[in-house]
Design an enzyme around this catalytic site. Structure first.
Site, PDB file in Angstrom:
ATOM      1  N   SER A 151       0.847  -1.191   0.000  1.00 33.48           N
ATOM      2  CA  SER A 151       0.000   0.000   0.000  1.00 33.48           C
ATOM      3  C   SER A 151       0.881   1.239   0.000  1.00 33.48           C
ATOM      4  CB  SER A 151      -0.899   0.004   1.242  1.00 33.48           C
ATOM      5  OG  SER A 151      -1.422   1.294   1.504  1.00 33.48           O
ATOM      6  N   TYR A 171      -1.048  -0.396  10.641  1.00 30.47           N
ATOM      7  CA  TYR A 171      -1.307  -0.819   9.262  1.00 30.47           C
ATOM      8  C   TYR A 171      -0.164  -0.397   8.349  1.00 30.47           C
ATOM      9  CZ  TYR A 171      -3.434  -1.123   4.647  1.00 30.47           C
ATOM     10  OH  TYR A 171      -3.681  -1.410   3.320  1.00 30.47           O
TER      11      TYR A 171
END
Length: 338
Positions: free
Chosen positions: A160, A185
């Site tokens: 990501s 994350y």
């Protein structure tokens, strides 16, 4: 490593789809494993690779649900895999190795997103790091013999743009203090990149190449909807009426567009002699400035390109060593702590 982070001029754009990237590529005879290949982005990866002729095994925590989702797609099978359960990972690996099949491509796609309260696995490890990185690390190492058996195998870690905003918390990767779900994350997504860098260094002499691939923000998937409509609206992902805002040139993509970079990593001959790189928009990402502010302002486009710390070879080696050590720790309990 930084010298490899230069775009190839692949001929694709941020709006290219997986089918466009695979046009003219014959994947017949290729065995591919896609973790989480039955939902959202993963389902589109599975569909596109099957259409190109590949035999795809979807690794899923709930095989019945996965089987229902992929029903009707040619050459797709389902295997049980819970990335938070080391025993489940070992069982999946054993079943694959017992089959004697070479593994041409492993796509480490499955992932969990930020949770407001910390979730821990049976070792006490923070769940995003444990699922998104450690589970895939264990799976990949276990499948090493099958990858070696294949000619010119590839490992693709789905990452990501959040990798830009993290550093590995070397002394406390599991957030025993100061838990922040977004930081956790981002750390797990940075780990995906560093793992690909070191894996390629170690395994490329065997013909196994590794890539970290950023699909963009896939508007409408469960992973990106976990923050609720208010957060999605603040991020510029939906409008006031709740409709998705698709703009691949600012990173907001459909599953078909997001899957393009993943299947590019899995199949494209332009990468035949290149590995250990971070990809976006179906090409190698350029390397950009180290520091950028983190913001959800929809009027500000935050670059998701590679940053120097994300592809640092020393950090990549250190993470591999840390991951080996963490996997060697005994389980504290038989279930995930929620």
């Amino acid at each position: 490593m930084a010298h490899k982070q230069h775009p190839l001029g692949s001929g694709f754009t941020p709006a290219s789809t997986a089918d466009e990237v695979l046009a003219g590529i014959d994947m017949s005879g290729k065995n591919i494993v896609v973790t989480g290949g039955h939902a959202g982005l993963g389902l589109e990866i599975t569909r596109a690779l099957s259409k190109a002729g590949a035999s795809v095994t979807v690794a899923a925590r709930n095989p019945d649900r996965a089987a229902a989702a992929v029903r009707g797609i040619d050459r797709v099978s389902v295997g049980q895999l819970d990335l938070l359960d080391p025993n489940s990972i070992n069982a999946f690996v054993a079943q694959w190795l017992d089959s004697g099949r070479p593994l041409n491509v492993l796509i480490n796609n499955a992932g969990v997103a930020a949770s407001a309260r910390v979730v821990r696995d049976a070792r006490g490890y923070e769940a995003q790091f444990a699922t998104n990185h450690l589970g895939h690390f264990q799976l990949t190492l276990g499948l090493h013999p099958a990858l070696s058996q294949a000619e010119r195998a590839r490992v693709v870690n789905v990452t990501s743009g959040a990798q830009r905003f993290a550093r590995i918390r070397w002394d406390d990767p599991h957030f025993t203090t100061d838990y922040d779900p977004d930081v956790a994350y981002a750390q797990s997504k940075l780990a995906n990149v560093l793992f690909a860098i070191e894996l390629d260094r170690r395994w490329s002499p065997e013909g196994i190449r590794a890539y970290a691939a950023h699909p963009g923000v896939i508007v409408g998937t469960a992973l990106n909807s976990s923050g609720g409509q208010e957060q999605l609206r603040a991020m510029g992902l939906i409008d006031e009426s709740g409709q998705a805002i698709i703009n691949p040139y600012t990173g907001r993509k459909t599953p078909q567009q997001g899957a393009a970079t993943i299947v590019f990593a899995a199949s494209n001959d332009q990468l035949a002699d290149i590995g250990g790189v971070y990809l976006k928009d179906s090409d190698i990402s350029p390397l950009v400035a180290e520091e950028l502010p983190m913001t959800n302002d929809p009027g500000v486009d935050i670059p998701a390109e590679a940053a120097p710390h994300s592809i640092d070879p020393q950090s990549a080696r250190r993470l591999w060593e840390l991951s080996d050590k963490l996997l060697a720790e005994p389980l504290r309990s038989s279930s995930t702590q929620r």
